[in-house]
Design a protein around this motif. Structure first.
Motif, PDB file in Angstrom:
ATOM      1  N   ALA A   1       0.800  -1.373  -0.009  1.00 45.01           N
ATOM      2  CA  ALA A   1       0.148   0.092  -0.068  1.00 45.01           C
ATOM      3  C   ALA A   1       1.117   1.232  -0.120  1.00 45.01           C
ATOM      4  O   ALA A   1       0.438   2.387  -0.737  1.00 45.01           O
ATOM      5  CB  ALA A   1      -0.924   0.082   1.448  1.00 45.01           C
ATOM      6  N   ARG A   2       2.120   1.111   0.921  1.00 48.23           N
ATOM      7  CA  ARG A   2       2.799   2.403   0.820  1.00 48.23           C
ATOM      8  C   ARG A   2       3.402   2.687  -0.514  1.00 48.23           C
ATOM      9  O   ARG A   2       3.679   3.775  -0.884  1.00 48.23           O
ATOM     10  CB  ARG A   2       4.039   2.002   1.841  1.00 48.23           C
ATOM     11  CG  ARG A   2       5.014   3.275   1.844  1.00 48.23           C
ATOM     12  CD  ARG A   2       6.250   2.969   2.990  1.00 48.23           C
ATOM     13  NE  ARG A   2       6.686   1.579   2.794  1.00 48.23           N
ATOM     14  CZ  ARG A   2       7.445   1.397   1.553  1.00 48.23           C
ATOM     15  NH1 ARG A   2       8.072   2.376   0.781  1.00 48.23           N
ATOM     16  NH2 ARG A   2       8.187   0.254   1.491  1.00 48.23           N
ATOM     17  N   LYS A   3       3.710   1.647  -1.374  1.00 47.52           N
ATOM     18  CA  LYS A   3       4.531   1.791  -2.678  1.00 47.52           C
ATOM     19  C   LYS A   3       3.535   2.406  -3.822  1.00 47.52           C
ATOM     20  O   LYS A   3       3.822   3.249  -4.241  1.00 47.52           O
ATOM     21  CB  LYS A   3       4.876   0.377  -3.027  1.00 47.52           C
ATOM     22  CG  LYS A   3       6.434   0.123  -2.487  1.00 47.52           C
ATOM     23  CD  LYS A   3       6.783  -1.167  -3.009  1.00 47.52           C
ATOM     24  CE  LYS A   3       8.202  -1.718  -2.268  1.00 47.52           C
ATOM     25  NZ  LYS A   3       7.773  -2.963  -1.801  1.00 47.52           N
ATOM     26  N   GLN A   4       2.363   1.837  -3.272  1.00 43.96           N
ATOM     27  CA  GLN A   4       1.049   2.499  -4.427  1.00 43.96           C
ATOM     28  C   GLN A   4       0.929   3.935  -3.918  1.00 43.96           C
ATOM     29  O   GLN A   4       0.886   4.729  -5.089  1.00 43.96           O
ATOM     30  CB  GLN A   4      -0.013   1.690  -4.099  1.00 43.96           C
ATOM     31  CG  GLN A   4      -1.288   2.254  -4.901  1.00 43.96           C
ATOM     32  CD  GLN A   4      -2.245   1.088  -5.893  1.00 43.96           C
ATOM     33  OE1 GLN A   4      -2.310   0.179  -5.152  1.00 43.96           O
ATOM     34  NE2 GLN A   4      -2.818   1.711  -6.905  1.00 43.96           N
ATOM     35  N   VAL A   5       0.806   4.412  -2.805  1.00 41.20           N
ATOM     36  CA  VAL A   5       0.662   5.663  -2.518  1.00 41.20           C
ATOM     37  C   VAL A   5       1.755   6.474  -2.980  1.00 41.20           C
ATOM     38  O   VAL A   5       1.698   7.725  -3.603  1.00 41.20           O
ATOM     39  CB  VAL A   5       0.256   5.821  -0.697  1.00 41.20           C
ATOM     40  CG1 VAL A   5       0.857   7.265  -0.240  1.00 41.20           C
ATOM     41  CG2 VAL A   5      -0.693   5.479  -0.660  1.00 41.20           C
TER      42      VAL A   5
ATOM     43  N   GLY B   1      -0.371  11.827  -9.669  1.00 35.73           N
ATOM     44  CA  GLY B   1      -1.841  11.174  -9.819  1.00 35.73           C
ATOM     45  C   GLY B   1      -2.136  10.839 -11.331  1.00 35.73           C
ATOM     46  O   GLY B   1      -3.144  10.475 -11.840  1.00 35.73           O
ATOM     47  N   THR B   2      -0.744  10.351 -11.888  1.00 31.99           N
ATOM     48  CA  THR B   2      -0.969   9.881 -13.154  1.00 31.99           C
ATOM     49  C   THR B   2      -0.581   8.223 -13.407  1.00 31.99           C
ATOM     50  O   THR B   2      -0.514   7.911 -14.521  1.00 31.99           O
ATOM     51  CB  THR B   2       0.030  10.551 -14.381  1.00 31.99           C
ATOM     52  OG1 THR B   2       1.397  10.334 -13.770  1.00 31.99           O
ATOM     53  CG2 THR B   2      -0.380  12.024 -14.266  1.00 31.99           C
ATOM     54  N   SER B   3       0.035   7.793 -12.428  1.00 29.77           N
ATOM     55  CA  SER B   3       0.541   6.436 -12.462  1.00 29.77           C
ATOM     56  C   SER B   3       0.317   5.795 -11.001  1.00 29.77           C
ATOM     57  O   SER B   3       0.167   6.561  -9.950  1.00 29.77           O
ATOM     58  CB  SER B   3       2.051   6.467 -12.559  1.00 29.77           C
ATOM     59  OG  SER B   3       2.726   5.202 -12.324  1.00 29.77           O
ATOM     60  N   GLY B   4       0.021   4.484 -10.919  1.00 26.86           N
ATOM     61  CA  GLY B   4      -0.180   3.820  -9.768  1.00 26.86           C
ATOM     62  C   GLY B   4      -1.775   4.051  -9.325  1.00 26.86           C
ATOM     63  O   GLY B   4      -1.943   4.009  -8.126  1.00 26.86           O
ATOM     64  N   THR B   5      -2.468   4.441 -10.314  1.00 30.52           N
ATOM     65  CA  THR B   5      -3.860   4.975 -10.058  1.00 30.52           C
ATOM     66  C   THR B   5      -5.004   3.960 -10.196  1.00 30.52           C
ATOM     67  O   THR B   5      -6.274   4.191 -10.183  1.00 30.52           O
ATOM     68  CB  THR B   5      -4.192   6.045 -10.781  1.00 30.52           C
ATOM     69  OG1 THR B   5      -4.086   5.621 -12.157  1.00 30.52           O
ATOM     70  CG2 THR B   5      -3.396   7.295 -10.733  1.00 30.52           C
TER      71      THR B   5
ATOM     72  N   VAL C   1      -8.240   3.909  -8.063  1.00 26.46           N
ATOM     73  CA  VAL C   1      -7.736   4.195  -6.703  1.00 26.46           C
ATOM     74  C   VAL C   1      -7.686   5.431  -6.481  1.00 26.46           C
ATOM     75  O   VAL C   1      -7.562   6.160  -7.354  1.00 26.46           O
ATOM     76  CB  VAL C   1      -6.507   3.120  -6.500  1.00 26.46           C
ATOM     77  CG1 VAL C   1      -5.643   3.653  -5.134  1.00 26.46           C
ATOM     78  CG2 VAL C   1      -6.714   1.799  -6.469  1.00 26.46           C
ATOM     79  N   ILE C   2      -8.086   5.707  -5.114  1.00 26.80           N
ATOM     80  CA  ILE C   2      -7.733   7.254  -4.902  1.00 26.80           C
ATOM     81  C   ILE C   2      -6.669   7.053  -3.578  1.00 26.80           C
ATOM     82  O   ILE C   2      -6.275   6.022  -3.006  1.00 26.80           O
ATOM     83  CB  ILE C   2      -9.117   7.856  -4.038  1.00 26.80           C
ATOM     84  CG1 ILE C   2      -9.709   7.014  -3.089  1.00 26.80           C
ATOM     85  CG2 ILE C   2     -10.224   8.233  -5.267  1.00 26.80           C
ATOM     86  CD1 ILE C   2      -9.228   7.445  -1.699  1.00 26.80           C
ATOM     87  N   VAL C   3      -6.182   8.185  -3.226  1.00 27.16           N
ATOM     88  CA  VAL C   3      -5.346   8.307  -1.890  1.00 27.16           C
ATOM     89  C   VAL C   3      -5.871   9.176  -0.811  1.00 27.16           C
ATOM     90  O   VAL C   3      -6.210  10.350  -1.217  1.00 27.16           O
ATOM     91  CB  VAL C   3      -3.979   8.630  -2.315  1.00 27.16           C
ATOM     92  CG1 VAL C   3      -3.177   9.205  -1.046  1.00 27.16           C
ATOM     93  CG2 VAL C   3      -3.199   7.724  -3.061  1.00 27.16           C
TER      94      VAL C   3
END
Ligand SMILES: C[C@H](OP(=O)(O)OC[C@@H](O)[C@@H](O)[C@@H](O)Cn1c2nc(=O)[nH]c(=O)c-2cc2ccc(O)cc21)C(=O)N[C@@H](CCC(=O)N[C@@H](CCC(=O)O)C(=O)O)C(=O)O
Length: 144
Positions: A15-19, A27-31, A38-40
């Protein structure tokens, strides 16, 4: 007024890596997660007072969002649940957009409506709820 404070990374590596990918790319990758958006969520730690950032599935309707404290159907709430109870002022990043919201835990008919929206956005939520005796809580976030 954006939240201020020291960021304390999650102890959950994935989860930390995705954030960090999400925020680091503006907000253009890992979304996404398995192709679903996904949102943060940024919350204030209920005990530490530090900023906690949590990747969650995107559930949106008419500018409001729901965040679902599913934790994969685990028997206990995720810790961020307690942060929102203690400090409902949160930030939510959806793609490149980051805004301030007030989080409100919902119940009854309102919850049933938003729960269906959540399951429509991410069908696994229905399986998670079947997996646990715990009633999976849901907050609605309204723009401040
Ligand atoms: C691992 C733990 O995180 P957690 O807050 O329990 O959240 C667990 C998960 O919900 C979190 O990892 C989510 O990002 C997982 N997750 C989803 N989790 C969900 O519950 N729902 C979702 O829809 C969801 C989607 C999702 C999509 C992508 C992805 O990468 C992850 C996703 C954590 O970071 N614990 C910290 C403490 C965090 C914290 O907020 N501490 C508070 C204390 C709070 C208290 O104890 O009262 C403080 O700082 O004061 C620690 O162990 O040090």
């Amino acid at each position: 007024m954006p939240l201020t404070g020291e960021y304390e990374p999650s102890t959950s590596d994935w989860a930390r890596k995705q954030v960090e990918e999400y925020e680091g790319s503006g907000g253009t990758s890992g979304t996404t997660l398995r192709g679903m958006p996904v949102i943060v969520l940024t919350s204030v730690g209920a005990k530490s007072g530090k900023l906690r950032k949590t990747a969650l599935m995107r559930v949106e309707h008419n500018g409001e969002y729901a965040v679902v404290a599913s934790l994969g159907g685990a028997p206990k709430h995720p810790v961020w649940y307690f942060n929102l109870l203690a400090q409902p002022h949160v930030e939510l990043q959806d793609g490149p957009e980051k805004r301030d919201y007030l989080a409100r835990e919902i119940t009854g008919e309102e919850k049933a409506l938003w729960w269906q929206r959540a399951v429509d956005a991410y069908p696994d939520y229905a399986d998670y709820q079947k997996k646990t005796e715990r009633e999976i809580p849901l907050f609605v976030l309204t723009a401040k």
